[in-house]
Enzyme design. Sequence first.
Site, PDB file in Angstrom:
ATOM      1  N   HIS A 175     -11.934  22.679  24.949  1.00 54.39           N
ATOM      2  CA  HIS A 175     -11.164  23.111  26.117  1.00 54.39           C
ATOM      3  C   HIS A 175     -11.032  24.632  26.149  1.00 54.39           C
ATOM      4  O   HIS A 175     -11.092  25.251  27.217  1.00 54.39           O
ATOM      5  CB  HIS A 175      -9.767  22.484  26.086  1.00 54.39           C
ATOM      6  CG  HIS A 175      -9.750  20.994  26.199  1.00 54.39           C
ATOM      7  ND1 HIS A 175      -9.403  20.180  25.155  1.00 54.39           N
ATOM      8  CD2 HIS A 175     -10.058  20.173  27.235  1.00 54.39           C
ATOM      9  CE1 HIS A 175      -9.468  18.915  25.547  1.00 54.39           C
ATOM     10  NE2 HIS A 175      -9.866  18.881  26.789  1.00 54.39           N
ATOM     11  N   LEU A 208     -16.708  17.964  19.823  1.00 57.50           N
ATOM     12  CA  LEU A 208     -15.253  17.948  19.875  1.00 57.50           C
ATOM     13  C   LEU A 208     -14.772  17.011  20.978  1.00 57.50           C
ATOM     14  O   LEU A 208     -15.315  16.999  22.084  1.00 57.50           O
ATOM     15  CB  LEU A 208     -14.720  19.351  20.122  1.00 57.50           C
ATOM     16  CG  LEU A 208     -14.867  20.341  18.968  1.00 57.50           C
ATOM     17  CD1 LEU A 208     -14.265  21.682  19.345  1.00 57.50           C
ATOM     18  CD2 LEU A 208     -14.205  19.817  17.713  1.00 57.50           C
ATOM     19  N   SER A 209     -13.747  16.231  20.655  1.00 64.13           N
ATOM     20  CA  SER A 209     -13.157  15.293  21.601  1.00 64.13           C
ATOM     21  C   SER A 209     -11.722  15.032  21.182  1.00 64.13           C
ATOM     22  O   SER A 209     -11.414  15.007  19.980  1.00 64.13           O
ATOM     23  CB  SER A 209     -13.938  13.976  21.611  1.00 64.13           C
ATOM     24  OG  SER A 209     -13.247  12.971  22.325  1.00 64.13           O
ATOM     25  N   SER A 210     -10.862  14.841  22.167  1.00 59.21           N
ATOM     26  CA  SER A 210      -9.478  14.496  21.853  1.00 59.21           C
ATOM     27  C   SER A 210      -9.394  13.173  21.108  1.00 59.21           C
ATOM     28  O   SER A 210      -8.444  12.922  20.360  1.00 59.21           O
ATOM     29  CB  SER A 210      -8.652  14.412  23.149  1.00 59.21           C
ATOM     30  OG  SER A 210      -8.698  15.643  23.831  1.00 59.21           O
ATOM     31  N   ARG A 211     -10.381  12.316  21.281  1.00 57.74           N
ATOM     32  CA  ARG A 211     -10.393  11.025  20.597  1.00 57.74           C
ATOM     33  C   ARG A 211     -10.666  11.170  19.091  1.00 57.74           C
ATOM     34  O   ARG A 211     -10.368  10.261  18.318  1.00 57.74           O
ATOM     35  CB  ARG A 211     -11.450  10.111  21.208  1.00 57.74           C
ATOM     36  CG  ARG A 211     -11.186   9.772  22.669  1.00 57.74           C
ATOM     37  CD  ARG A 211     -12.355   8.999  23.267  1.00 57.74           C
ATOM     38  NE  ARG A 211     -12.190   8.827  24.707  1.00 57.74           N
ATOM     39  CZ  ARG A 211     -11.600   7.789  25.280  1.00 57.74           C
ATOM     40  NH1 ARG A 211     -11.127   6.821  24.513  1.00 57.74           N
ATOM     41  NH2 ARG A 211     -11.483   7.695  26.592  1.00 57.74           N
ATOM     42  N   GLU A 236     -10.870  23.083  20.691  1.00 55.80           N
ATOM     43  CA  GLU A 236     -11.706  24.269  20.899  1.00 55.80           C
ATOM     44  C   GLU A 236     -12.666  24.114  22.074  1.00 55.80           C
ATOM     45  O   GLU A 236     -13.048  25.092  22.705  1.00 55.80           O
ATOM     46  CB  GLU A 236     -12.494  24.577  19.626  1.00 55.80           C
ATOM     47  CG  GLU A 236     -11.656  25.109  18.471  1.00 55.80           C
ATOM     48  CD  GLU A 236     -11.159  26.533  18.716  1.00 55.80           C
ATOM     49  OE1 GLU A 236     -11.808  27.256  19.494  1.00 55.80           O
ATOM     50  OE2 GLU A 236     -10.139  26.911  18.128  1.00 55.80           O
ATOM     51  N   LYS A 251     -20.452  17.816  27.387  1.00 61.38           N
ATOM     52  CA  LYS A 251     -20.339  16.563  26.640  1.00 61.38           C
ATOM     53  C   LYS A 251     -20.173  15.374  27.574  1.00 61.38           C
ATOM     54  O   LYS A 251     -20.714  14.301  27.340  1.00 61.38           O
ATOM     55  CB  LYS A 251     -19.165  16.614  25.659  1.00 61.38           C
ATOM     56  CG  LYS A 251     -19.050  15.343  24.791  1.00 61.38           C
ATOM     57  CD  LYS A 251     -17.878  15.421  23.846  1.00 61.38           C
ATOM     58  CE  LYS A 251     -16.578  15.147  24.552  1.00 61.38           C
ATOM     59  NZ  LYS A 251     -16.463  13.712  24.961  1.00 61.38           N
TER      60      LYS A 251
END
Length: 282
Positions: A37, A184-187, A35, A149
């Site tokens: 992105h 939020l983070s892809s990690r 979200e 972020k």
Amino acid sequence: MQVFNNGAEWHNYWIQTLQTHKSIGFVPTMGALHEGHLDLIKASKKTCDITVVSIFVNPIQFNNAEDFEKYPVLTDQDLSLLRQEEVDYVFLPSMETIYPESPVLSFNFGNLENVLEGEFRPGHFSGVGIIVSKLFNIIRPTIAFFGQKDLQQVAIIKRLALDLSFPLEIQVVPTKREKDGLALSSRNMRLTSIEREKALLLIKSLNQAKNELLTGESWLEVRNKVQQLFEEEALTQLEYFELVHPETFEVFSEFDPHKKSSICVASFVGNVRLIDNLSINP
């Protein structure tokens, strides 16, 4: 939605269709879209005539090879999501397209890269500078969108654009968070359920520190309390918790309510390294 796989294809299309008639919004990503992105994409669509999203996991910005190998690659899922968002164009290059040879160029961003992320991830920002320069040269955007972020990365990219005279604007979009505050983070998808709960210590510590600073406690006292919180949690390993100027990344030894300042944190939660930040004086 149209997908381009190399710079020559995009260049030909740009020459024929876009160069004089359209403002181009650009969202560079490493995929595994979330979200956060989508907020960047929405900002681009609201501001620009067309929106381009790139997906490329850039190996030379990883100072840890294992971290690169574990980075989630979800290309089909990402493309489906971008279609739903009605993105105009996707730039999806191969490794050979971006790096036909190993780059010999490197960037030095001075004091900006000597602290925080730069200190703990040597070479990271040079790798960021190279890939962002390549993408800016290929896409030629009017406005490029980045998330708050990655605050130090934003400062690096602004310096890059200024020093190399890229004819574009950098627009920063506020950090997207879960309902409980986790950035939020892809990690995040690599966290176990227990680690996901413990990861909330990052935003909790930032909020606690901000509140205590604004009520008059000294930065030294505030920082010591936060370090103790992380030491008491076995699943976390604090790398830094610093008070900085959000543009120059000068590290402050005390809080001045009349100066721009942000608190930045980086910590491992289990084996996953997470970062976050919070503005005190915008």
